[in-house]
Structure formats: structure tokens, C-alpha cells
Design a protein around this motif. Structure first.
Motif, PDB file in Angstrom:
ATOM      1  N   ASN A 201       0.914  -1.260  -0.492  1.00  0.00           N
ATOM      2  CA  ASN A 201       0.332   0.248  -0.216  1.00  0.00           C
ATOM      3  C   ASN A 201       0.930   1.641  -0.006  1.00  0.00           C
ATOM      4  O   ASN A 201       2.052   1.241   1.048  1.00  0.00           O
ATOM      5  CB  ASN A 201      -0.934  -0.060   1.154  1.00  0.00           C
ATOM      6  CG  ASN A 201      -2.524  -0.805   1.051  1.00  0.00           C
ATOM      7  OD1 ASN A 201      -2.167  -1.821   2.107  1.00  0.00           O
ATOM      8  ND2 ASN A 201      -2.506  -1.433   0.009  1.00  0.00           N
ATOM      9  N   VAL A 202       0.427   2.547  -0.906  1.00  0.00           N
ATOM     10  CA  VAL A 202       0.978   3.164  -0.915  1.00  0.00           C
ATOM     11  C   VAL A 202       1.411   3.602   0.740  1.00  0.00           C
ATOM     12  O   VAL A 202       0.233   4.571   1.179  1.00  0.00           O
ATOM     13  CB  VAL A 202       0.182   4.780  -1.552  1.00  0.00           C
ATOM     14  CG1 VAL A 202       1.356   5.673  -1.958  1.00  0.00           C
ATOM     15  CG2 VAL A 202       0.482   3.556  -3.445  1.00  0.00           C
ATOM     16  N   GLY A 203       2.480   4.499   0.821  1.00  0.00           N
ATOM     17  CA  GLY A 203       2.712   5.008   2.426  1.00  0.00           C
ATOM     18  C   GLY A 203       3.098   4.155   3.769  1.00  0.00           C
ATOM     19  O   GLY A 203       2.957   4.482   4.580  1.00  0.00           O
ATOM     20  N   MET A 204       2.599   3.195   3.124  1.00  0.00           N
ATOM     21  CA  MET A 204       2.416   2.057   4.266  1.00  0.00           C
ATOM     22  C   MET A 204       4.383   1.354   4.612  1.00  0.00           C
ATOM     23  O   MET A 204       5.010   1.683   3.854  1.00  0.00           O
ATOM     24  CB  MET A 204       1.841   1.027   4.251  1.00  0.00           C
ATOM     25  CG  MET A 204       2.416  -0.496   2.568  1.00  0.00           C
ATOM     26  SD  MET A 204       1.670  -1.557   2.755  1.00  0.00           S
ATOM     27  CE  MET A 204       2.324  -2.422   4.286  1.00  0.00           C
ATOM     28  N   ASP A 244      -1.315   0.707  -4.259  1.00  0.00           N
ATOM     29  CA  ASP A 244       0.114  -0.431  -5.111  1.00  0.00           C
ATOM     30  C   ASP A 244       1.140   0.114  -5.353  1.00  0.00           C
ATOM     31  O   ASP A 244       1.373   1.025  -6.702  1.00  0.00           O
ATOM     32  CB  ASP A 244       0.001  -1.206  -5.479  1.00  0.00           C
ATOM     33  CG  ASP A 244       0.425  -2.820  -5.683  1.00  0.00           C
ATOM     34  OD1 ASP A 244       1.381  -2.735  -4.663  1.00  0.00           O
ATOM     35  OD2 ASP A 244       0.451  -3.791  -6.735  1.00  0.00           O
ATOM     36  N   GLN A 245       2.163   0.672  -4.580  1.00  0.00           N
ATOM     37  CA  GLN A 245       3.443   0.875  -4.851  1.00  0.00           C
ATOM     38  C   GLN A 245       4.079   0.699  -5.862  1.00  0.00           C
ATOM     39  O   GLN A 245       4.892   1.185  -7.375  1.00  0.00           O
ATOM     40  CB  GLN A 245       4.381   1.370  -4.213  1.00  0.00           C
ATOM     41  CG  GLN A 245       4.065   1.804  -2.492  1.00  0.00           C
ATOM     42  CD  GLN A 245       4.944   1.507  -1.136  1.00  0.00           C
ATOM     43  OE1 GLN A 245       6.126   1.383  -1.883  1.00  0.00           O
ATOM     44  NE2 GLN A 245       4.502   2.115  -0.350  1.00  0.00           N
ATOM     45  N   ASN A 246       3.354  -0.599  -6.442  1.00  0.00           N
ATOM     46  CA  ASN A 246       4.497  -1.545  -7.446  1.00  0.00           C
ATOM     47  C   ASN A 246       3.646  -1.136  -9.343  1.00  0.00           C
ATOM     48  O   ASN A 246       4.048  -1.776  -9.946  1.00  0.00           O
ATOM     49  CB  ASN A 246       4.268  -3.164  -7.104  1.00  0.00           C
ATOM     50  CG  ASN A 246       5.248  -3.752  -5.914  1.00  0.00           C
ATOM     51  OD1 ASN A 246       5.982  -2.568  -5.955  1.00  0.00           O
ATOM     52  ND2 ASN A 246       4.929  -4.265  -5.271  1.00  0.00           N
ATOM     53  N   ILE A 247       2.230  -0.575  -9.035  1.00  0.00           N
ATOM     54  CA  ILE A 247       1.617  -0.394  -9.791  1.00  0.00           C
ATOM     55  C   ILE A 247       2.396   0.850 -10.941  1.00  0.00           C
ATOM     56  O   ILE A 247       2.998   1.748 -10.720  1.00  0.00           O
ATOM     57  CB  ILE A 247       0.067   0.445 -10.092  1.00  0.00           C
ATOM     58  CG1 ILE A 247      -0.469  -0.685  -8.585  1.00  0.00           C
ATOM     59  CG2 ILE A 247      -0.420   0.837 -10.813  1.00  0.00           C
ATOM     60  CD1 ILE A 247      -1.503   0.063  -8.697  1.00  0.00           C
ATOM     61  N   TRP A 248       3.093   0.328 -12.335  1.00  0.00           N
ATOM     62  CA  TRP A 248       3.536   0.656 -12.941  1.00  0.00           C
ATOM     63  C   TRP A 248       2.979   1.719 -14.602  1.00  0.00           C
ATOM     64  O   TRP A 248       3.892   1.989 -15.104  1.00  0.00           O
ATOM     65  CB  TRP A 248       4.778  -0.089 -12.877  1.00  0.00           C
ATOM     66  CG  TRP A 248       4.741  -1.042 -13.981  1.00  0.00           C
ATOM     67  CD1 TRP A 248       4.738  -2.346 -13.109  1.00  0.00           C
ATOM     68  CD2 TRP A 248       4.484  -1.746 -15.366  1.00  0.00           C
ATOM     69  NE1 TRP A 248       4.036  -3.483 -13.846  1.00  0.00           N
ATOM     70  CE2 TRP A 248       4.367  -2.952 -14.718  1.00  0.00           C
ATOM     71  CE3 TRP A 248       4.136  -1.243 -16.321  1.00  0.00           C
ATOM     72  CZ2 TRP A 248       3.993  -3.913 -16.575  1.00  0.00           C
ATOM     73  CZ3 TRP A 248       4.437  -2.097 -18.059  1.00  0.00           C
ATOM     74  CH2 TRP A 248       4.194  -3.015 -17.192  1.00  0.00           C
ATOM     75  N   ALA A 249       2.261   0.898 -15.301  1.00  0.00           N
ATOM     76  CA  ALA A 249       1.393   1.155 -15.527  1.00  0.00           C
ATOM     77  C   ALA A 249      -0.468   1.577 -15.361  1.00  0.00           C
ATOM     78  O   ALA A 249      -0.728   0.803 -14.805  1.00  0.00           O
ATOM     79  CB  ALA A 249       1.764   0.440 -16.874  1.00  0.00           C
ATOM     80  N   GLU A 250      -0.207   2.428 -16.219  1.00  0.00           N
ATOM     81  CA  GLU A 250      -2.117   2.316 -16.851  1.00  0.00           C
ATOM     82  C   GLU A 250      -2.881   0.811 -17.029  1.00  0.00           C
ATOM     83  O   GLU A 250      -2.344   0.561 -18.369  1.00  0.00           O
ATOM     84  CB  GLU A 250      -2.994   3.508 -17.440  1.00  0.00           C
ATOM     85  CG  GLU A 250      -2.168   4.584 -16.967  1.00  0.00           C
ATOM     86  CD  GLU A 250      -3.290   5.322 -15.880  1.00  0.00           C
ATOM     87  OE1 GLU A 250      -4.093   4.600 -15.345  1.00  0.00           O
ATOM     88  OE2 GLU A 250      -2.841   5.898 -14.992  1.00  0.00           O
ATOM     89  N   CYS A 251      -3.852   0.533 -16.526  1.00  0.00           N
ATOM     90  CA  CYS A 251      -4.908  -0.883 -17.132  1.00  0.00           C
ATOM     91  C   CYS A 251      -6.638  -0.411 -16.981  1.00  0.00           C
ATOM     92  O   CYS A 251      -6.971  -0.041 -16.524  1.00  0.00           O
ATOM     93  CB  CYS A 251      -4.044  -1.987 -16.677  1.00  0.00           C
ATOM     94  SG  CYS A 251      -5.177  -3.043 -16.805  1.00  0.00           S
ATOM     95  N   LYS A 252      -6.738  -0.368 -18.455  1.00  0.00           N
ATOM     96  CA  LYS A 252      -7.690  -0.514 -17.946  1.00  0.00           C
ATOM     97  C   LYS A 252      -9.062  -1.579 -19.043  1.00  0.00           C
ATOM     98  O   LYS A 252      -8.480  -0.956 -20.436  1.00  0.00           O
ATOM     99  CB  LYS A 252      -8.417   0.939 -18.809  1.00  0.00           C
ATOM    100  CG  LYS A 252      -7.848   2.287 -17.676  1.00  0.00           C
ATOM    101  CD  LYS A 252      -9.087   3.761 -18.851  1.00  0.00           C
ATOM    102  CE  LYS A 252      -8.959   4.509 -17.178  1.00  0.00           C
ATOM    103  NZ  LYS A 252      -7.769   4.516 -17.239  1.00  0.00           N
TER     104      LYS A 252
END
Length: 577
Positions: A201-204, A244-252
């Protein structure tokens, strides 16, 4: 001390470092030289930590493992690794790259190249993800990851970081003209590097804070509530949201597209349904959205299933039930225990279309939907402790595992807790439609039972007619009992509905018994009246002066016959007369 570990002159590559321990290349042999060079570096700083037991160069100003993405910065990468692990403090063990014994220097990478993979993955989070690299930056990154021989061909084909994540084996072989062995190594290494891992999680603080995923149930339909099989059917949407800090790209994407392209590298929770007897998750009803700017993701699926549900019928037909739908995370790899991932917050609601349907329309037969709620709780998929028994190979294995962990960590391990995952149970509250049973069963039974009382106003001598009515009504009540038996399970207790039917049956049987008893008493009264008439006639004849003795004999014979047929009661009655 600038080591070009990616060029053929430095050892070449026969199996990328990203692949497996067996895929380490000769280029890693230079790590030992790098460790030797550290002690003679210009600017030095003396530090001491579990990861470092000698003098090392100070980390660069930018830090955050950026040097690990740059060709020729092998030594500086090592320094930044040490800094990151020291900064993590007591929670460093939660970081995969910090689990290695870095006191042995960069030679650890030679012994376990998987550690280097974790370093590169960490740098993608803490510095920049290769997806954002330009053509030149991408070439520099390939050199840093012992894939230097791909630099020229990737530059010639103008492959950026974004294109690198999407390149296929077919494209490497036919368009870029890479040899088959090298192409296979590259694809395997790319997939290993991009493979999604559990969210952070972001910030954790990794290792200290438990990652959480918000989960919401939207119940769209409930049907086929079977009180005999103890099951029900439901259709619901499950919406999950997390950062999630690991997210690196857009997905839709939706449907099959969520497992293609960049979307396939987004972590998605795999779900278990412990109380499901049948589950269907349509591919076309799956949706995945990510927002790279906020590092958040949302995953939605539709679930159609049959679920087991314990029920109690002690208040039937005024009963109310909590129908459970349990969802747990599938911890196949052992890295998603309840201490590593938790559903939080959780909620559930009924879809508006089933709460407020169009005027005059129903959404469920025989029941009314009251509410829905959700709660998080631990769930143990397999109870290894009880399954292992007191002795045997499984018990021996579990004891050995516990002993190894205890020796390594100086703490006792609870195997059950180590296998416990986070689960959420959605409870849909349904109430039986009592008015249906009131009108179609209770009112009918009351009327049938009341009809049995008609026999009370019939002539006692009409035994056949009275018994026909009672027996016919008793048969009708038995039909209702059979219907209820099909609707209800075979419980060890009586429900209020069963008690009502049984009492009604007793009333009908009592009416039949009364008909027989009144007929017998009526016959006795008739014979008693005959005796009285005879006695009156005898007395009249005697008063007229005629054969009193003969009349008395005839009367005595009649009385004797009456006493013989009626028993002692008749004898007492005759004596009284």
C-alpha cells in the motif's frame, strides 16, 4: 571501478541473470572484483549493520537504488542496497533483497542471482520503472541487468521501456532477429521481472504495516433457497480496491484483455469460496482498472453460485435466516497469509433493483430480502495440525519444519496461524413470507378442522355419515403434513407449523371418536327407554287387574337382555328404574 558487466568482453551471457540461479553469467564474477575495489575507493564512510561489516562508499545523493538501473554503477548499486536495508531497521527481513547475507559483499549476487532480481524489482518501485525509460535509458538498463548484448538491437529497433514490456517471443524471432535461445532467455527474464507480487500500500512501511484491500459485495439476486438441501443460489458483484506502490502502468480492460498486455502484470487477488458448492465467474464480467498517478487499482468480478447455508426452523413459518457467502484469498504461494494481506474495510449491500423492484413485481419467491452485511475474519483452508494426527510422516514433517523455523528465528511458530488467511463473509438476511403460509396452509387447516365439528349437530345414530366426514378431513390434513415434509428438513424438533398441524389432527380425530361414543350412548338410551316403556305397560295392566305376574316376567327378561348388552352401567340404570 566502473564495471561493464553486460558487454561480451566481460563474460558474455548464456542464460540471463533474471532467469534462475543456474542462469548466472560470467559477468557476475566481476562482483568479487567490485568488492575488492570498495576498500580502496576515494570517498569512504564507516558504518556497521547486519548487512555490512566493513567500510563502503557512501550512497549517492539520489539514492533509492537508481544506480542499480544504470550500466557501470554496480558498486554504487551495492552501496544503495545496504542503505535501504539499514533504513528498514527491524523490518528489513520483510524486504526480499535484504534477506541475503550482505556481509559477504556483492559476491552474494553470484551465489544467488534471484537476489539481484529482487534488487532490480525494488529499484523499479523506489526509483523509476523501466516502463518509463526512453530508448537510451532502456539500453543503459539492459546493460545493468547483464543483458547488454540486446542494447544495440533494441536501440536499432527503437524499443523503449514501454515497448520492452510488451515485446513477444514471435517479435524477437521474426522482427528483431534474436536467436531462439537468447529470445527464450529474454522472455523468461522479462516475465520474472514483471511478474506481479502482493501489493504494498502507498505510504505503508513494508514489514510493519499489513497491506489491505477494500472489498465490497453487491448482491444482485438471491433465489432457490432450499431448506431441505440447506443451500441457496446468488448472483453478486465483488468489487476490490487497493493501492499498490508496484503499479507501473495504466490498465483499463475487461474480459480476456485483463490477462493480456500490461494488464497481465497487475496483481489481482485470486479468490476462494469456502462454502460454495458451485461457482461460475463469467470472463466477460471481469473488469480491471488502474490509475498510475495515484497507484490504485480496482478489480470487479461477477459471481454466480450455489452456496451452503446452515438454517434453523424453530420459528417456522416466521423464521429468518442469515445466508452466508464467504470469500477468502487463495494463498497458493504462501505469501498471502492474514499477517501479509487483509481485507479491510469490508461492506455489503443489496442491489437497488431487488430492494425496490418495479411496481407489482417480485424478485424472490417465498421470501423477503431484509439486509446484507459483511465481516472480516480469519480462515484456515487446511487444518494441518489435526490432519497430521499424533504420528506418521506428516506429523514428522510438520515438527521438522517448526524446528527449523524456531532455530532460524528464535521464536516458536504456530503452523495454523502460518496458514491462516483473511476471509470475508457476506450475510444476506432473508425472512420467510409468513402471509403465504397463513393463507394457503394455516387458514385451510383451520377451516378443515372446523368442518369436523359439524358432526356435533348431526344425529348420533348417523354414525356412517359422521365418520365419513371425520375420516375425509383427517385424510386432507395428512396431505398437508406430506406437503410440509417435502418443504422442511427432517429436524429433531417440532416447528410451530408442525405443532399446529398435529393439534388440528387431534381435534379431527377427537370428532371421529365423539361420533362413535355418542352412537353407543344413543343405543343405550334407546334400550333404557324401551325398558321404561315396558315397565309402564306392566304397571298399567296390573292396575287394570290383569296378569301382573306375566307382565313382570316379560319385563324382567327384557331388562336382563339390556343388562347383558349394556354391562354394569345398564344394570344400575335398570335397578334405578
Amino acid at each position: 571501478h566502473v564495471l561493464n558487466v553486460g558487454q561480451p568482453g566481460a563474460g558474455g551471457r548464456h542464460g540471463a541473470i533474471m532467469r534462475s540461479p543456474s542462469g548466472a553469467t560470467a559477468g557476475l564474477l566481476t562482483s568479487a572484483l567490485a568488492w575488492a575495489c570498495i576498500s580502496s575507493a576515494g570517498a569512504q564512510t564507516t558504518t556497521s549493520s547486519p548487512y555490512q561489516q566493513s567500510t563502503v562508499a557512501a550512497p549517492s545523493s539520489n539514492g533509492r537504488l537508481c544506480a542499480c538501473q544504470q550500466e557501470g554503477q554496480f558498486v554504487q548499486c551495492f552501496v544503495e542496497i545496504i542503505a535501504e536495508c539499514e533504513a528498514a531497521g527491524p523490518y528489513a527481513a520483510a524486504l526480499p533483497m535484504c534477506r541475503a547475507d550482505w556481509s559477504q559483499g556483492p559476491g552474494v549476487l553470484k551465489a544467488d542471482p534471484i537476489v539481484f532480481i529482487e534488487v532490480i524489482k525494488a529499484s523499479a518501485v523506489k526509483c523509476r520503472h523501466p516502463y518509463t525509460f526512453t530508448i537510451a535509458e532502456q539500453a543503459d538498463f539492459l546493460g545493468a541487468t547483464v543483458l547488454g548484448e540486446f542494447k544495440d538491437v533494441f536501440v536499432a529497433n527503437k524499443i523503449t521501456g514501454a515497448r520492452m514490456t510488451e515485446v513477444t517471443l514471435h517479435q524477437l524471432l521474426t522482427v528483431i532477429k534474436v536467436p531462439l535461445g537468447d529470445a527464450l532467455d529474454f522472455i523468461e527474464g522479462k516475465n520474472l521481472f514483471l511478474r506481479p507480487t502482493p501489493p504494498v500500500n502507498v505510504g505503508m512501511r513494508e514489514g510493519k504495516d499489513v497491506p489491505t484491500v477494500q472489498l465490497t459485495f453487491n448482491v444482485k439476486a438471491v433465489s432457490e433457497i432450499d431448506a431441505v438441501k440447506f443451500e441457496f443460489q446468488a448472483v453478486l458483484d465483488i468489487v476490490m480496491h487497493w493501492s499498490d506502490q508496484n503499479i507501473w502502468a495504466e490498465c483499463k480492460a475487461n474480459g480476456e484483455a485483463i490477462e493480456q498486455g500490461r494488464c497481465q502484470y497487475v496483481w489481482k487477488p485470486k479468490l476462494l469460496f469456502p462454502n460454495a458448492r458451485h461457482i461460475e465467474i463469467p470472463t466477460s464480467r471481469q473488469y480491471l482498472w488502474t490509475d498510475h498517478a495515484t497507484k490504485t487499482a480496482m478489480y470487479q468480478i461477477e459471481v454466480i453460485g450455489t452456496f451452503a447455508a446452515p438454517m434453523s426452523f424453530r420459528t417456522f413459518p416466521r423464521d429468518q435466516h442469515e445466508l452466508p457467502i464467504t470469500v477468502a484469498v487463495d494463498d497458493t504461494n504462501g505469501d498471502l497469509t492474514r499477517l501479509a494481506l487483509r481485507w479491510e474495510p469490508v461492506s455489503a449491500r443489496l442491489d437497488k433493483r431487488i430492494i425496490n423492484p418495479d411496481e407489482g413485481k417480485d424478485t424472490i419467491s417465498g421470501w423477503s430480502l431484509e439486509s446484507a452485511s459483511a465481516r472480516e475474519h480469519p480462515y484456515l483452508p487446511i487444518d494441518w495440525i489435526n490432519l497430521a494426527g499424533m504420528r506418521g510422516p506428516m506429523r514428522t514433517y510438520l515438527n521438522e519444519v517448526a524446528a527449523r523455523v524456531n532455530l532460524a528465528t528464535n521464536t516458536s511458530i504456530d503452523i495454523s496461524m502460518a496458514n491462516t488467511v483473511s476471509a470475508v463473509t457476506c450475510e444476506v438476511v432473508v425472512r420467510r413470507t409468513t402471509i403465504f403460509y397463513l393463507l394457503n396452509y394455516i387458514m385451510v387447516v383451520i377451516m378443515l378442522t372446523s368442518l369436523s365439528w359439524i358432526t356435533f349437530i348431526m344425529e348420533p345414530s348417523a354414525l356412517s355419515d359422521r365418520c365419513n366426514i371425520s375420516l375425509t378431513l383427517l385424510l386432507a390434513l395428512n396431505v398437508f403434513q406430506l406437503i410440509l415434509s417435502e418443504l422442511m428438513p427432517k429436524t429433531g424438533y417440532l416447528t410451530p407449523m408442525h405443532e399446529f398441524i398435529i393439534v388440528s389432527t387431534f381435534f379431527t380425530v377427537a370428532a371421529a371418536v365423539e361420533s362413535v361414543a355418542s352412537n353407543i350412548l344413543n343405543k343405550r338410551m334407546a334400550m333404557r327407554a324401551a325398558v321404561v316403556e315396558r315397565l309402564k305397560g306392566a304397571v298399567a295392566e296390573a292396575a287394570a287387574g290383569g296378569g301382573l305376574r306375566n307382565s313382570l316376567k316379560d319385563t324382567a327378561s327384557v331388562a336382563a337382555r339390556w343388562r347383558g348388552g349394556g354391562g354394569g352401567g345398564g344394570r344400575g340404570g335398570g335397578g334405578g328404574e
